[in-house]
Enzyme design. Structure first.
Site, PDB file in Angstrom:
ATOM      1  N   MET A  11       0.827  -1.211   0.000  1.00  0.00           N
ATOM      2  CA  MET A  11       0.000   0.000   0.000  1.00  0.00           C
ATOM      3  C   MET A  11       0.862   1.262   0.000  1.00  0.00           C
ATOM      4  SD  MET A  11      -3.234  -0.918   0.001  1.00  0.00           S
ATOM      5  CE  MET A  11      -4.207   0.373   0.789  1.00  0.00           C
ATOM      6  N   LYS A 171     -13.005   2.563  10.041  1.00  0.00           N
ATOM      7  CA  LYS A 171     -12.382   1.552   9.191  1.00  0.00           C
ATOM      8  C   LYS A 171     -12.499   0.159   9.810  1.00  0.00           C
ATOM      9  CE  LYS A 171      -9.745  -0.043   5.797  1.00  0.00           C
ATOM     10  NZ  LYS A 171      -9.083  -1.236   6.275  1.00  0.00           N
ATOM     11  N   HIS A 174     -15.864  -1.014   8.965  1.00  0.00           N
ATOM     12  CA  HIS A 174     -15.814  -1.306   7.525  1.00  0.00           C
ATOM     13  C   HIS A 174     -15.278  -2.717   7.284  1.00  0.00           C
ATOM     14  CE1 HIS A 174     -13.134  -1.701   4.014  1.00  0.00           C
ATOM     15  NE2 HIS A 174     -13.905  -0.867   3.347  1.00  0.00           N
ATOM     16  N   ASN A 175     -14.186  -3.068   7.977  1.00  0.00           N
ATOM     17  CA  ASN A 175     -13.595  -4.385   7.767  1.00  0.00           C
ATOM     18  C   ASN A 175     -14.462  -5.497   8.340  1.00  0.00           C
ATOM     19  OD1 ASN A 175     -11.444  -2.923   6.681  1.00  0.00           O
ATOM     20  ND2 ASN A 175      -9.941  -4.345   7.505  1.00  0.00           N
ATOM     21  N   GLU A 178     -16.939  -6.010   5.721  1.00  0.00           N
ATOM     22  CA  GLU A 178     -16.243  -6.689   4.613  1.00  0.00           C
ATOM     23  C   GLU A 178     -16.169  -8.190   4.860  1.00  0.00           C
ATOM     24  OE1 GLU A 178     -11.645  -7.159   3.804  1.00  0.00           O
ATOM     25  OE2 GLU A 178     -12.277  -5.099   3.422  1.00  0.00           O
TER      26      GLU A 178
END
Length: 304
Positions: A11, A171, A174-175, A178
């Site tokens: 990344m 986040k 979010h994961n 996911e």
């Protein structure tokens, strides 16, 4: 803007290349000489130590860290605290636990250093061509550095959430989501695979991603994975990545579950997706293969 960038992994390297394309001046630091050489060829300066990084930046400094959660980030931040000055800014874009980001923010603030924590989504492609960013910390510091986030993000793909740790908290959830989505895709494709009908899984993935309700980047990546590896995914491991108990301790889905328990909030789907990855360690299967091929397609994670 002049930016110090720590961490040139999958990344971080791509984000550095994007910054250079946006005409920012980057001084990059990584222990990997090959990674440093690659960004140097693209126009960055590079150094081998955190101390050298600080010395090569003009005040007030801006430093972006893209390191794994845990000890390595703690150690680097300890060195930064010894070497930075009041008015400098530290941004942590790694997948850190939000509670640690709260502590990091307090430590930085005590020395007059601005701190922001950023959840970065979009995988390697997003890092290179425009990511989604969830930003926490001090609002004044965010406004002063908003150009940086705008340049690293896709169009309208960043948002600020006030408070240390808020970006990593958003986040984290979010994961967790996911995980649940990936598990649902894995289970659905497994049901199709075992059907009495002769269903072309590649074609099913394609049509699912053609204006259907479940069309998504994940379904798109599944289709790309099928094209690359074949629908049987024979060369892909059936043991889902990050599924072991040790690895799961650094999983943001696991952190989401822990927070939800403290809130007495039901997260049954996320819990089931985490349990499925753990089960795959002892009972590998096609669903684990789906999880692995998805993780490989968007994040470059090992799949074999």
């Amino acid at each position: 803007m002049q930016i110090g960038f720590i961490g040139l992994g999958k990344m971080g390297k791509n984000m550095t290349l994007r910054l250079l394309e946006k005409e920012h001046h980057v001084v990059a630091m990584d222990i990997d000489a090959a990674a440093r050489t690659e960004v140097e060829r693209a126009g960055a300066a590079s150094v081998e130590t955190v101390e050298d990084l600080v010395q090569n930046l003009a005040e007030p400094r801006v430093i972006w860290s893209m390191l794994p959660a845990g000890k390595i980030t703690d150690d680097v931040f300890t060195v930064l605290l010894r070497n930075l000055s009041a008015g400098d800014t530290v941004i942590n874009g790694g997948n850190e636990n939000f509670a640690r980001s709260v502590e990091h923010g307090k430590m930085m603030r005590a020395k007059g250093i601005h701190f922001m924590d950023v959840g970065v989504s979009g995988g390697q492609k997003g890092a290179r061509f425009g990511a989604c960013m969830m930003i926490g910390g001090d609002k004044k510091a965010f406004r002063e550095k908003e150009e940086l986030f705008r340049d690293l993000s896709a169009h309208r793909a960043y948002a600020f959430f006030p408070g240390y740790g808020a970006g990593h908290y958003v986040k984290m959830v979010h994961n967790g989501i996911e995980y649940g989505m990936m598990q649902a895709i894995a289970e659905g494709m497994d049901v199709l695979r075992k059907s009495d009908y002769d269903i072309d899984l590649n074609e099913a993935a394609r049509v699912y991603n053609a204006e259907s309700i479940i069309a998504s980047r994940l379904i798109g990546w599944l289709g790309e994975g099928y094209e690359k590896h074949g629908v049987d995914l024979e060369e892909i491991s059936g043991t889902a990545g990050s599924g072991g108990a040790a690895g799961m301790e650094k999983s943001e889905a696991k952190w989401t579950i822990d927070v939800a328990k403290d809130q007495s909030t039901a997260v049954e789907v996320i819990q089931a997706s985490v349990d499925a990855r753990i089960t795959s360690q002892s009972t590998p299967g096609y669903q684990g293969k789906i999880i692995n091929v998805l993780r490989n397609m968007f994040g470059g994670h090992a799949a074999k």
